[in-house]
Design a protein around this motif. Structure first.
Motif, PDB file in Angstrom:
ATOM      1  N   ASN A 103       0.821  -1.213   0.000  1.00 40.23           N
ATOM      2  CA  ASN A 103       0.000   0.000   0.000  1.00 40.23           C
ATOM      3  C   ASN A 103       0.850   1.257   0.000  1.00 40.23           C
ATOM      4  OD1 ASN A 103      -2.049  -1.947   2.011  1.00 40.23           O
ATOM      5  ND2 ASN A 103      -2.818  -1.041   0.121  1.00 40.23           N
ATOM      6  N   ASP A 104       1.951   1.269   0.750  1.00 36.38           N
ATOM      7  CA  ASP A 104       2.780   2.483   0.791  1.00 36.38           C
ATOM      8  C   ASP A 104       3.428   2.740  -0.560  1.00 36.38           C
ATOM      9  OD1 ASP A 104       4.475   0.293   1.002  1.00 36.38           O
ATOM     10  OD2 ASP A 104       5.553   1.023   2.770  1.00 36.38           O
ATOM     11  N   TRP A 105       3.889   1.684  -1.226  1.00 40.81           N
ATOM     12  CA  TRP A 105       4.475   1.838  -2.563  1.00 40.81           C
ATOM     13  C   TRP A 105       3.403   2.301  -3.554  1.00 40.81           C
ATOM     14  CZ3 TRP A 105       3.689   0.008  -7.462  1.00 40.81           C
ATOM     15  CH2 TRP A 105       4.714   0.218  -8.391  1.00 40.81           C
ATOM     16  N   SER A 106       2.227   1.705  -3.468  1.00 40.77           N
ATOM     17  CA  SER A 106       1.132   2.059  -4.373  1.00 40.77           C
ATOM     18  C   SER A 106       0.740   3.519  -4.214  1.00 40.77           C
ATOM     19  CB  SER A 106      -0.081   1.165  -4.112  1.00 40.77           C
ATOM     20  OG  SER A 106       0.214  -0.193  -4.355  1.00 40.77           O
ATOM     21  N   GLN A 107       0.713   3.996  -2.972  1.00 42.60           N
ATOM     22  CA  GLN A 107       0.318   5.377  -2.735  1.00 42.60           C
ATOM     23  C   GLN A 107       1.307   6.349  -3.353  1.00 42.60           C
ATOM     24  OE1 GLN A 107      -2.631   6.226  -1.413  1.00 42.60           O
ATOM     25  NE2 GLN A 107      -2.138   8.359  -1.924  1.00 42.60           N
ATOM     26  N   VAL A 108       2.584   6.048  -3.245  1.00 40.74           N
ATOM     27  CA  VAL A 108       3.603   6.915  -3.838  1.00 40.74           C
ATOM     28  C   VAL A 108       3.434   6.988  -5.350  1.00 40.74           C
ATOM     29  CG1 VAL A 108       6.087   7.128  -4.289  1.00 40.74           C
ATOM     30  CG2 VAL A 108       5.279   6.555  -1.990  1.00 40.74           C
ATOM     31  N   HIS A 109       2.992   5.893  -5.962  1.00 43.44           N
ATOM     32  CA  HIS A 109       2.903   5.809  -7.429  1.00 43.44           C
ATOM     33  C   HIS A 109       1.458   5.844  -7.931  1.00 43.44           C
ATOM     34  CE1 HIS A 109       7.199   4.852  -7.800  1.00 43.44           C
ATOM     35  NE2 HIS A 109       7.036   4.122  -6.710  1.00 43.44           N
ATOM     36  N   VAL A 110       0.529   6.359  -7.097  1.00 47.05           N
ATOM     37  CA  VAL A 110      -0.890   6.255  -7.421  1.00 47.05           C
ATOM     38  C   VAL A 110      -1.263   6.993  -8.707  1.00 47.05           C
ATOM     39  CG1 VAL A 110      -1.566   8.261  -6.016  1.00 47.05           C
ATOM     40  CG2 VAL A 110      -3.211   6.424  -6.441  1.00 47.05           C
ATOM     41  N   ASP A 111      -0.534   8.038  -9.073  1.00 51.90           N
ATOM     42  CA  ASP A 111      -0.864   8.794 -10.275  1.00 51.90           C
ATOM     43  C   ASP A 111       0.053   8.474 -11.450  1.00 51.90           C
ATOM     44  OD1 ASP A 111      -3.080  10.264  -9.251  1.00 51.90           O
ATOM     45  OD2 ASP A 111      -1.687  11.520  -8.121  1.00 51.90           O
ATOM     46  N   ASP A 112       0.891   7.457 -11.312  1.00 44.07           N
ATOM     47  CA  ASP A 112       1.788   7.071 -12.406  1.00 44.07           C
ATOM     48  C   ASP A 112       0.998   6.424 -13.544  1.00 44.07           C
ATOM     49  OD1 ASP A 112       3.721   7.926 -10.694  1.00 44.07           O
ATOM     50  OD2 ASP A 112       4.824   6.045 -10.573  1.00 44.07           O
ATOM     51  N   ASP A 113       1.585   6.439 -14.722  1.00 44.27           N
ATOM     52  CA  ASP A 113       0.995   5.762 -15.871  1.00 44.27           C
ATOM     53  C   ASP A 113       0.816   4.276 -15.553  1.00 44.27           C
ATOM     54  OD1 ASP A 113       0.412   5.489 -18.875  1.00 44.27           O
ATOM     55  OD2 ASP A 113       2.085   4.095 -18.573  1.00 44.27           O
ATOM     56  N   SER A 118       1.273 -16.215 -19.648  1.00 47.09           N
ATOM     57  CA  SER A 118       0.688 -15.855 -20.943  1.00 47.09           C
ATOM     58  C   SER A 118      -0.352 -14.746 -20.786  1.00 47.09           C
ATOM     59  CB  SER A 118       0.033 -17.079 -21.586  1.00 47.09           C
ATOM     60  OG  SER A 118      -1.024 -17.572 -20.769  1.00 47.09           O
ATOM     61  N   GLN A 119      -0.858 -14.545 -19.556  1.00 46.00           N
ATOM     62  CA  GLN A 119      -1.880 -13.545 -19.279  1.00 46.00           C
ATOM     63  C   GLN A 119      -1.350 -12.557 -18.244  1.00 46.00           C
ATOM     64  OE1 GLN A 119      -4.819 -13.950 -21.071  1.00 46.00           O
ATOM     65  NE2 GLN A 119      -3.729 -15.705 -21.948  1.00 46.00           N
ATOM     66  N   THR A 120      -1.473 -11.269 -18.525  1.00 45.13           N
ATOM     67  CA  THR A 120      -1.066 -10.241 -17.559  1.00 45.13           C
ATOM     68  C   THR A 120      -2.086  -9.108 -17.573  1.00 45.13           C
ATOM     69  OG1 THR A 120       0.299  -9.021 -19.155  1.00 45.13           O
ATOM     70  CG2 THR A 120       1.392 -10.762 -17.874  1.00 45.13           C
ATOM     71  N   ASP A 121      -2.365  -8.596 -16.393  1.00 42.11           N
ATOM     72  CA  ASP A 121      -3.293  -7.472 -16.276  1.00 42.11           C
ATOM     73  C   ASP A 121      -2.958  -6.723 -14.998  1.00 42.11           C
ATOM     74  OD1 ASP A 121      -5.301  -5.729 -16.909  1.00 42.11           O
ATOM     75  OD2 ASP A 121      -6.918  -7.217 -16.865  1.00 42.11           O
ATOM     76  N   CYS A 122      -3.417  -5.481 -14.912  1.00 41.94           N
ATOM     77  CA  CYS A 122      -3.107  -4.662 -13.749  1.00 41.94           C
ATOM     78  C   CYS A 122      -4.295  -3.747 -13.454  1.00 41.94           C
ATOM     79  CB  CYS A 122      -1.848  -3.832 -14.008  1.00 41.94           C
ATOM     80  SG  CYS A 122      -1.287  -2.837 -12.606  1.00 41.94           S
ATOM     81  N   HIS A 123      -4.577  -3.556 -12.161  1.00 37.72           N
ATOM     82  CA  HIS A 123      -5.680  -2.687 -11.754  1.00 37.72           C
ATOM     83  C   HIS A 123      -5.217  -1.761 -10.638  1.00 37.72           C
ATOM     84  CE1 HIS A 123      -9.916  -1.544 -11.247  1.00 37.72           C
ATOM     85  NE2 HIS A 123      -9.647  -1.476  -9.955  1.00 37.72           N
ATOM     86  N   GLU A 144       0.547   1.564 -17.367  1.00 39.27           N
ATOM     87  CA  GLU A 144       1.414   0.619 -18.066  1.00 39.27           C
ATOM     88  C   GLU A 144       2.826   0.629 -17.481  1.00 39.27           C
ATOM     89  OE1 GLU A 144       0.767  -1.728 -20.374  1.00 39.27           O
ATOM     90  OE2 GLU A 144      -1.319  -1.222 -19.900  1.00 39.27           O
ATOM     91  N   THR A 145       3.279   1.796 -17.040  1.00 42.92           N
ATOM     92  CA  THR A 145       4.596   1.879 -16.391  1.00 42.92           C
ATOM     93  C   THR A 145       4.577   1.132 -15.070  1.00 42.92           C
ATOM     94  OG1 THR A 145       4.992   4.035 -17.416  1.00 42.92           O
ATOM     95  CG2 THR A 145       6.348   3.469 -15.504  1.00 42.92           C
ATOM     96  N   VAL A 146       3.512   1.306 -14.308  1.00 47.03           N
ATOM     97  CA  VAL A 146       3.373   0.584 -13.042  1.00 47.03           C
ATOM     98  C   VAL A 146       3.335  -0.920 -13.294  1.00 47.03           C
ATOM     99  CG1 VAL A 146       1.803   0.128 -11.115  1.00 47.03           C
ATOM    100  CG2 VAL A 146       2.246   2.474 -11.837  1.00 47.03           C
ATOM    101  N   LYS A 147       2.566  -1.326 -14.297  1.00 51.14           N
ATOM    102  CA  LYS A 147       2.459  -2.750 -14.625  1.00 51.14           C
ATOM    103  C   LYS A 147       3.824  -3.344 -14.942  1.00 51.14           C
ATOM    104  CE  LYS A 147       0.286  -5.886 -17.984  1.00 51.14           C
ATOM    105  NZ  LYS A 147      -0.612  -5.958 -19.171  1.00 51.14           N
ATOM    106  N   ALA A 148       4.635  -2.619 -15.707  1.00 57.91           N
ATOM    107  CA  ALA A 148       5.971  -3.104 -16.052  1.00 57.91           C
ATOM    108  C   ALA A 148       6.835  -3.280 -14.800  1.00 57.91           C
ATOM    109  CB  ALA A 148       6.640  -2.144 -17.029  1.00 57.91           C
TER     110      ALA A 148
END
Length: 387
Positions: free
Chosen positions: A289-299, A324-329, A301-305
């Motif tokens: 959660n702390d990492w996600s909050q820092v990057h909450v407004d990042d692109d 074979s399957q990747t997704d991010c929310h 696809e960049t976060v997914k990578a």
């Protein structure tokens, strides 16, 4: 429940608006209906309307994809993975669904996973604990969304309007002296007059909905601090293609991993859950959660990578064992920061306007909190109508 009843013989049937069709909204409607049933007076049954901006209810989110060749699914519980029932009242509430099997305990094998490092050290997996039925973690079957849909189907006096976004109450909303409120949608169309308005949105959205409305508890909405969470979803075509970390004959067999990582928090093996045997290999990973909050407004696809790189270090896949399957929310409002020394906020009630702001963030931020604040809401309505 409480000894209060929702209705009294000298007052007309209340019209109640619930903003948000997540678990808090559904549980509030369920308990309101049960409270009214105590009087056995059908003429005073409350008329409840749930306004939900999306196309579904429950928010125990599930995403799936179907393999066109086999017809089998990958499936990810990309929101809450499970819930607990620590209070007697909530245990009694969920008992009927445990009897039918729609809710089931998940007795997972839990490990602690240290990802591979840049020096070639392989991931390290150590046994941590096994969840049991005494301190059960529950899941909904066959999907995490199934319980929310079952709750919605059980509502007898509630109308659910999907894809309906309520406009902020400080905008066109009309409030009369007889404690009735007219709500509008985002286009300015009237949604009707209501005796009670109950907002169950996350606190960030509740701030916007109640801004400039004169809500007496406005300042308290921002008191609980919330953090974001990114969820990574991975799938493999068959079990043989899984990386050794997930399919090792020597390492501990596991269902849930706590990750020692600056990016990843927990890893869940979906196809190991009860009633998920037919799934194709599916893995859900929650970022910290702390990492996600820092990057909450990042692109996104960049976060997914970034998450994929961290997941590869944790699960150690190679060219022949890559998913074979990747997704991010991205969840902007995922976790309520809990200070053990701070008292729970509780629901926020404006008795003059008969508005209530509620949500799991008013308590501990988990699914049992949805039930607790729903009870508080019904008790507040009952008290007001018995005066």
């Amino acid at each position: 429940m409480t000894d209060h009843t929702l209705l009294s013989t000298d007052k007309s049937s209340p019209k109640i608006a619930i903003i948000g069709g997540g678990l808090t909204g559904l549980l509030t409607a369920t308990l309101l209906e049960r409270a009214s049933n105590q009087t056995h007076d059908l003429s005073n049954t409350p008329k409840i309307t749930i306004f939900e901006k999306s196309r579904s209810v429950g928010r125990l989110a599930t995403r799936y994809r179907t393999d066109s060749e086999t017809g089998r699914n990958w499936q990810w519980a990309f929101g809450a993975q499970f819930f607990t029932a620590k209070t007697d009242s909530f245990q009694q509430f969920i008992a009927p669904w445990l009897e039918t099997g729609l809710l089931q305990p998940w007795c997972a094998n839990v490990v602690e996973l240290t990802p591979a490092d840049d020096n070639g050290q392989s991931p390290d997996i150590q046994s941590k604990e096994q969840w049991d039925t005494v301190h059960a973690r529950y899941i909904s079957t066959p999907k995490m969304t199934s319980w929310g849909r079952e709750l919605a189907a059980g509502l007898k006096h509630t109308n659910i309007l999907f894809k309906t976004r309520v406009a902020p109450l400080g905008g066109h909303t009309t409030h009369s002296d007889d404690k009735k409120t007219e709500l509008f949608d985002e286009t300015g169309e009237s949604l009707g007059w209501f005796d009670w308005v109950i907002c169950t949105a996350p606190n960030g959205q509740a701030v916007e909905l109640m801004a400039d409305s004169g809500f007496s508890q406005q300042v308290n909405i921002t008191q609980p601090q919330m953090q974001a969470c990114y969820t990574l979803m991975l799938g493999w075509d068959n079990a043989q293609e899984l990386p050794e970390t997930l399919n090792s004959q020597t390492a501990p067999q596991w269902d849930v991993a706590y990750s020692n990582s600056e990016v990843l928090d927990r890893i869940f093996i979906e196809h190991h859950k009860p009633a998920r045997d037919e799934l194709l290999p599916s893995i859900t990973i929650h970022a910290r959660n702390d990492w996600s909050q820092v990057h909450v407004d990042d692109d996104l696809e960049t976060v997914k990578a970034t998450l994929l790189m961290a997941a590869q270090q944790a699960l150690n896949w190679g060219k022949d064992s890559a998913p074979s399957q990747t997704d991010c929310h991205r969840w902007r409002y995922a976790a309520t920061i809990i200070d053990i020394d701070t008292k729970e906020l509780g629901i926020l009630v404006d008795e003059t306007r008969q508005w209530i702001v509620s949500g799991d963030w008013c308590a501990r931020g988990n699914i049992e909190s949805c039930y607790q604040v729903a009870r508080q809401t019904v008790e507040a309505v009952c008290r007001a109508r018995s005066i």
